[in-house]
Design a protein around this motif. Structure first.
Motif, PDB file in Angstrom:
ATOM      1  N   GLY A 102      -9.903 -48.075  -2.761  1.00  0.00           N
ATOM      2  CA  GLY A 102      -8.820 -47.750  -1.831  1.00  0.00           C
ATOM      3  C   GLY A 102      -7.937 -48.915  -1.467  1.00  0.00           C
ATOM      4  N   ARG A 103      -8.161 -50.090  -2.078  1.00  0.00           N
ATOM      5  CA  ARG A 103      -7.472 -51.307  -1.657  1.00  0.00           C
ATOM      6  C   ARG A 103      -5.958 -51.202  -1.712  1.00  0.00           C
ATOM      7  N   ALA A 104      -5.391 -50.805  -2.861  1.00  0.00           N
ATOM      8  CA  ALA A 104      -3.935 -50.788  -3.003  1.00  0.00           C
ATOM      9  C   ALA A 104      -3.287 -49.830  -2.005  1.00  0.00           C
ATOM     10  N   ILE A 131      11.676 -40.107 -10.235  1.00  0.00           N
ATOM     11  CA  ILE A 131      10.960 -41.097 -11.033  1.00  0.00           C
ATOM     12  C   ILE A 131      11.177 -42.474 -10.416  1.00  0.00           C
ATOM     13  N   LEU A 132      10.068 -43.195 -10.214  1.00  0.00           N
ATOM     14  CA  LEU A 132      10.118 -44.521  -9.596  1.00  0.00           C
ATOM     15  C   LEU A 132       9.951 -45.641 -10.604  1.00  0.00           C
ATOM     16  N   GLY A 133       9.347 -45.348 -11.757  1.00  0.00           N
ATOM     17  CA  GLY A 133       9.180 -46.387 -12.763  1.00  0.00           C
ATOM     18  C   GLY A 133       8.469 -45.895 -14.003  1.00  0.00           C
ATOM     19  N   TYR A 134       8.764 -46.562 -15.136  1.00  0.00           N
ATOM     20  CA  TYR A 134       8.087 -46.304 -16.406  1.00  0.00           C
ATOM     21  C   TYR A 134       7.206 -47.512 -16.710  1.00  0.00           C
ATOM     22  N   ASN A 135       5.982 -47.247 -17.155  1.00  0.00           N
ATOM     23  CA  ASN A 135       5.000 -48.316 -17.304  1.00  0.00           C
ATOM     24  C   ASN A 135       4.386 -48.337 -18.698  1.00  0.00           C
ATOM     25  N   SER A 147      -0.766 -47.736 -10.933  1.00  0.00           N
ATOM     26  CA  SER A 147       0.493 -48.450 -11.185  1.00  0.00           C
ATOM     27  C   SER A 147       1.298 -48.716  -9.922  1.00  0.00           C
ATOM     28  N   LEU A 148       1.021 -47.992  -8.835  1.00  0.00           N
ATOM     29  CA  LEU A 148       1.784 -48.224  -7.593  1.00  0.00           C
ATOM     30  C   LEU A 148       1.646 -49.670  -7.124  1.00  0.00           C
ATOM     31  N   ASP A 149       0.572 -50.346  -7.566  1.00  0.00           N
ATOM     32  CA  ASP A 149       0.334 -51.723  -7.155  1.00  0.00           C
ATOM     33  C   ASP A 149       1.435 -52.677  -7.627  1.00  0.00           C
ATOM     34  N   LEU A 150       2.222 -52.260  -8.621  1.00  0.00           N
ATOM     35  CA  LEU A 150       3.286 -53.106  -9.151  1.00  0.00           C
ATOM     36  C   LEU A 150       4.603 -52.939  -8.404  1.00  0.00           C
ATOM     37  N   TYR A 151       4.638 -52.044  -7.412  1.00  0.00           N
ATOM     38  CA  TYR A 151       5.906 -51.678  -6.780  1.00  0.00           C
ATOM     39  C   TYR A 151       5.951 -51.985  -5.286  1.00  0.00           C
ATOM     40  N   ASN A 173       7.812 -49.008   0.011  1.00  0.00           N
ATOM     41  CA  ASN A 173       6.444 -48.820   0.480  1.00  0.00           C
ATOM     42  C   ASN A 173       5.866 -47.556  -0.153  1.00  0.00           C
ATOM     43  N   PRO A 174       5.005 -47.705  -1.167  1.00  0.00           N
ATOM     44  CA  PRO A 174       4.502 -46.513  -1.880  1.00  0.00           C
ATOM     45  C   PRO A 174       3.764 -45.540  -0.973  1.00  0.00           C
ATOM     46  N   PHE A 175       2.969 -46.057  -0.025  1.00  0.00           N
ATOM     47  CA  PHE A 175       2.185 -45.156   0.812  1.00  0.00           C
ATOM     48  C   PHE A 175       3.074 -44.332   1.721  1.00  0.00           C
ATOM     49  N   ASP A 176       4.054 -44.972   2.332  1.00  0.00           N
ATOM     50  CA  ASP A 176       4.964 -44.250   3.223  1.00  0.00           C
ATOM     51  C   ASP A 176       5.738 -43.186   2.438  1.00  0.00           C
ATOM     52  N   ALA A 177       6.148 -43.549   1.218  1.00  0.00           N
ATOM     53  CA  ALA A 177       6.842 -42.573   0.371  1.00  0.00           C
ATOM     54  C   ALA A 177       5.936 -41.392   0.052  1.00  0.00           C
ATOM     55  N   HIS A 178       4.663 -41.682  -0.228  1.00  0.00           N
ATOM     56  CA  HIS A 178       3.697 -40.620  -0.536  1.00  0.00           C
ATOM     57  C   HIS A 178       3.537 -39.656   0.635  1.00  0.00           C
TER      58      HIS A 178
END
Length: 407
Positions: free
Chosen positions: A29-31, A224-228, A299-303, A308-313
């Motif tokens: 759960g770290r990221a 879409i937020l990113g391609y990895n 992959s959210l860890d790269l953004y 803020n990925p969590f707030d967006a989620h």
């Protein structure tokens, strides 16, 4: 009043709001916890590692051993939320994709901020998922549920498997050789269903560049937020084991257009919510969809520094219109999992380099091939990042075991 009924009473979804606590559940759960804390949420975490960074940002945490059964999870989660007077938002990370029944049970204890169990069930059932793709005219590899003959050019995948450990090139020996062993490793809830559900499916092997899409959905629209770029950390026993991810992955305009179209169609058909991932293979002839990860992907860890990925989620799960602005990536960024090449123990006064994340606590024993931490890097391109990560992995191993020479 029982604990379960108490929780159901206090966790009325209509009373939950952004000021109330968040419980993150998953393998790691770290990221998510760091992103949630940065967004101002009060965070509780139940995961398998309870690493140093998680303990620093969580108000409370419990560590649950990998492979623990549902009852163990129930007891430890109850420890976290029995004293909460406000409804708890539940965010599921990796490790629950193949346990939708347990997810469904746990959602009675809080307010689900993620995909509903019936959606998770659909997307992780290969028979239903690939039937949906073909119905929607979305390209996907051929699959079957009986062993192919000849076996050349096929992969065997465990239904509900994650992390790539379960993917093996198909051979005659696999048809009879490892079924029982794999079943013995499955959670009890899955063992009970083994007689009615085949444990494997078989997929035509594709040649091309593996990639993933990090995307946001609110059940109606998608962004879409990113391609990895994905890579493996292959071993002889697990040639497709998950190794790491880098961004950005440069796609042709036509490939990006196809992926955007596929995602819009899938979200409309399934009602996906929050942060999710789509894995694909980019072949010379086009894009083939492999799977949907119906939860926030690694992959959210790269953004984190772009939004803020969590707030967006959370806001997407509450079906807020999607209007997140993501800063363009100018420098390639990547991370890779460092797996232990031999058994080791974390030194009591280990000083972790700043490029290390998911750092285990002092004195923890780690067995061979278990994950130690993740190593991050930035560079001009993906290959430069990979080379830097290799050097950093050797550096960390030297710190952990100064008397050993890394292979």
């Amino acid at each position: 009043m029982t604990l379960s009924s108490k929780l159901e009473t206090c966790c009325n979804p209509r009373k939950w709001d952004l000021a109330h606590p968040i419980l993150i559940l998953g393998t790691s759960g770290r990221a998510l916890a760091q992103s949630a804390a940065a967004g101002g949420y009060r965070v509780l975490v139940a995961d398998c590692y309870a690493d140093r960074e998680t303990r620093q940002v969580a108000s409370a945490w419990v560590q649950i051993p990998p492979g623990a059964d549902d009852e163990h999870w129930r007891q430890r989660i109850a420890q976290l939320i029995r004293t909460e007077t406000n409804p708890v938002g539940l965010v599921f990370g990796s490790g629950f994709e193949n346990r939708p029944e347990f997810m469904e049970e746990l959602t009675q204890w809080g307010v689900l901020l993620g995909n509903r169990p019936h959606c998770v069930r659909l997307l992780n059932d290969p028979r239903r998922f690939f039937s949906l793709l073909w119905k929607l005219a979305i390209p996907a590899p051929e699959i079957r549920f009986s062993p192919p003959d000849p076996t050349h050019g096929w992969l065997r995948k465990a239904i509900g498997g994650t992390g790539g450990h379960h993917v093996l090139p198909m051979t005659k020996a696999l048809i009879h050789g490892k079924r029982v062993r794999w079943q013995e490793m499955r959670p009890e809830s899955q063992k009970r269903r083994a007689s009615t559900s085949p444990p494997y499916y078989y997929q035509r092997k594709l040649e091309g560049q593996p990639g993933s899409v990090l995307f946001l959905a609110n059940s109606k629209e998608t962004q879409i937020l990113g391609y990895n770029h994905l890579w493996t950390a292959a071993t002889r026993a697990a040639p497709y084991r998950y190794g790491g991810v880098a961004t950005p992955l440069n796609l042709t305009p036509s490939a990006a257009t196809f992926l955007q179209s596929y995602l819009r169609t899938i979200v409309t058909a399934t009602g996906l919510r929050g942060l999710n991932g789509l894995d694909f293979i980019q072949e010379p002839g086009g894009i083939q969809v492999l799977e949907i990860n119906p939860r926030p992907p690694a992959s959210l860890d790269l953004y984190h520094d772009l939004f803020n990925p969590f707030d967006a989620h959370v806001k997407a799960c509450l079906e807020v219109p999607l209007s997140f602005r993501v800063t363009s990536i100018t420098t390639t960024r990547a991370f890779s999992i460092l797996y232990a090449p031999y058994p080791l123990q974390i030194p009591p006064h280990m000083v972790w380099p700043t490029f290390c994340y998911d750092c285990p606590v002092a004195n923890l024993k780690i067995e061979r091939e278990e994950p130690i931490c993740s190593i991050h890097a930035r560079g001009a391109n993906i290959e430069e990042c990979r080379q830097l990560i290799r050097r950093r992995q050797q550096q960390v191993l030297k710190l952990l075991s100064p008397n050993k020479t890394p292979a």
